[in-house]
Design an enzyme around this catalytic site. Structure first.
Site, PDB file in Angstrom:
ATOM      1  N   HIS A 391       2.229  -6.078   4.235  1.00  0.00           N
ATOM      2  CA  HIS A 391       2.048  -5.589   2.871  1.00  0.00           C
ATOM      3  C   HIS A 391       3.354  -5.192   2.195  1.00  0.00           C
ATOM      4  O   HIS A 391       3.377  -4.892   0.996  1.00  0.00           O
ATOM      5  CB  HIS A 391       1.071  -4.402   2.853  1.00  0.00           C
ATOM      6  N   ASP A 395       1.217  -9.324  -1.215  1.00  0.00           N
ATOM      7  CA  ASP A 395       0.136  -8.511  -1.778  1.00  0.00           C
ATOM      8  C   ASP A 395      -1.195  -9.255  -1.660  1.00  0.00           C
ATOM      9  O   ASP A 395      -1.236 -10.437  -1.274  1.00  0.00           O
ATOM     10  CB  ASP A 395       0.426  -8.138  -3.235  1.00  0.00           C
TER      11      ASP A 395
END
Length: 421
Positions: A391, A395
């Site tokens: 992350h 995304d």
């Protein structure tokens, strides 16, 4: 004159290894390049060959012990040495004496009347025993298990090649009531050291989850058309000794999708200030081997055809399951596929193979009801897939769009073929 065989370098950065199994015994005549031992490093199972012909004098390590690189592994007398000739010449005479002793022992054992089951309470009769006096082929560890269970290993029928006796054979023999089994105390524990592949996997997984913020994205893929195509082609290529599985299609479709979303084929530095994009698509596949989890990868998938990938996958799968993957095949991966669904399960939360930034787990294939364009229900071949992404650099929107493109290639193989260069 006796010489020591020095354990050579068996991989970059490898300083020690576990002695898995001796393939020879003391006093055995060996030839150059004959396999001597199987050893386990942090990366793979390696077979050590003899550098000279001669006679093995002494094995310096027991099974399960740790051998040091650049240290003596075993002692031998080279071929041509006078002492070698003496040993070889003496072998027939010694063997004959041993065989005579064995024959006497076996004769005595056979002449002893069997004890009826009723004569000793709870002690069943002996069955399925070997009485030919032949020497049992078994590793030292298996022999130790037999001694602990008070079993004559020469009476155990081996299930391995040339009658080799394995631990399971000894345990099964004891459970069939052929020996007195020691009383097992409930609540006991046993300790097993974490070594080799298991150790490197444990370290890598802990490092990954403790430094990478994982997130998971799940989707389902309708593979009905792809399965039909593969079914049509697999028998044709089976005649050419090519095993056409689903994996080559998964890899090629992934490579095509990476061209549009290269961030999933990248790596980030430790302080998260630089992102490196890889031109090559080196796609790894997690394999559940006999030595633990291995992740060999296929290099430059973007340049290969479906058949090229099928051949590479066959080779790496066979190597991984035997635990003998070349170190080069374990290096340089850029993204990974885990086919856990081949064993079972539909969804997962796979752990990223650091320094990669994405991994996908394939669930098991299921026949499920789905509505078609006309609103009718029909059976379709559905697979759940689970992505894990880093992350810090990927995304949710990016992984969703990437997965949608990958999915479109798999659901419509003709769409994939049009995009292949």
């Amino acid at each position: 004159m006796s010489i020591d065989f020095i354990l050579p370098d068996i991989g970059e950065g490898i300083v020690e290894c576990e002695l898995v199994e001796w393939l020879v015994k003391e006093g055995e005549v060996i030839v150059e390049d004959q396999p001597i031992a199987d050893v386990m490093t942090d990366k793979a199972l390696v077979q050590i060959p003899a550098m000279h012909s001669g006679v093995v004098e002494k094995l310096y390590y027991k099974q399960g012990e740790i051998a040091k690189v650049h240290s003596p592994l075993f002692a031998m007398t080279p071929e041509g040495d006078d002492s070698t000739n003496d040993i070889v010449a003496a072998e027939p005479e010694v063997k004959a004496q041993v065989d005579n002793v064995k024959t006497e022992l076996v004769t005595k054992e056979i002449s002893v009347p069997s004890v009826a089951p009723s004569s000793v309470k709870g002690e069943p009769a002996v069955s399925n025993t070997k009485t030919d006096g032949s020497k049992a082929l078994a590793s030292p560890a298996v022999r130790r298990v037999a001694r602990e269970l008070d079993i004559n290993i020469h009476q155990v029928e081996g299930s391995g090649k040339k009658g080799r006796v394995y631990k399971d054979d000894v345990v099964a023999y004891s459970q069939n009531g052929s020996s007195v089994i020691p009383t097992v105390v409930n609540g006991g524990t046993s300790v097993e050291p974490i070594r080799g592949i298991k150790k490197i996997m444990a370290t890598a997984m802990q490092n990954s989850v403790s430094t990478i913020p994982h997130f998971t994205y799940c989707e389902e893929i309708d593979l009905t058309e792809l399965i039909a195509l593969r079914t049509e082609l697999k028998d044709v290529y089976a005649k050419q000794d090519i095993k056409l599985t689903m994996m080559p299609f998964f890899m090629k479709a992934m490579s095509l999708a990476i061209k549009e979303y290269p961030v999933v084929n990248s790596k980030v530095n430790d302080d998260c200030t630089e992102l490196t994009y890889f031109n090559d698509h080196n796609i790894g596949m997690a394999v559940d081997s006999k030595v633990g989890l291995l992740v060999p990868n296929i290099k430059q998938v973007q340049t290969k055809s479906i058949l090229d990938l099928a051949n590479d996958i066959m080779r790496l799968t066979n190597d991984a399951r035997s635990g003998r993957v070349a170190s080069e095949d374990l290096k340089g991966g850029t993204i990974t596929i885990s086919n856990i669904g081949a064993i079972g399960g539909t969804v997962a939360t796979p752990i990223i193979n650091k320094p990669e930034v994405a991994i996908v787990a394939l669930g098991k294939l299921q026949k499920l009801p789905r509505f078609n364009e006309q609103g009718d229900v029909e059976a379709r071949s559905i697979m759940q897939v689970s992505w894990s992404g880093d992350h810090r650099v990927i995304d949710g929107g990016t992984i969703a769009r990437f997965c949608n493109l990958w999915k479109s290639f798999l659901e419509k193989p003709s769409h994939m073929l049009v995009h292949m260069s």
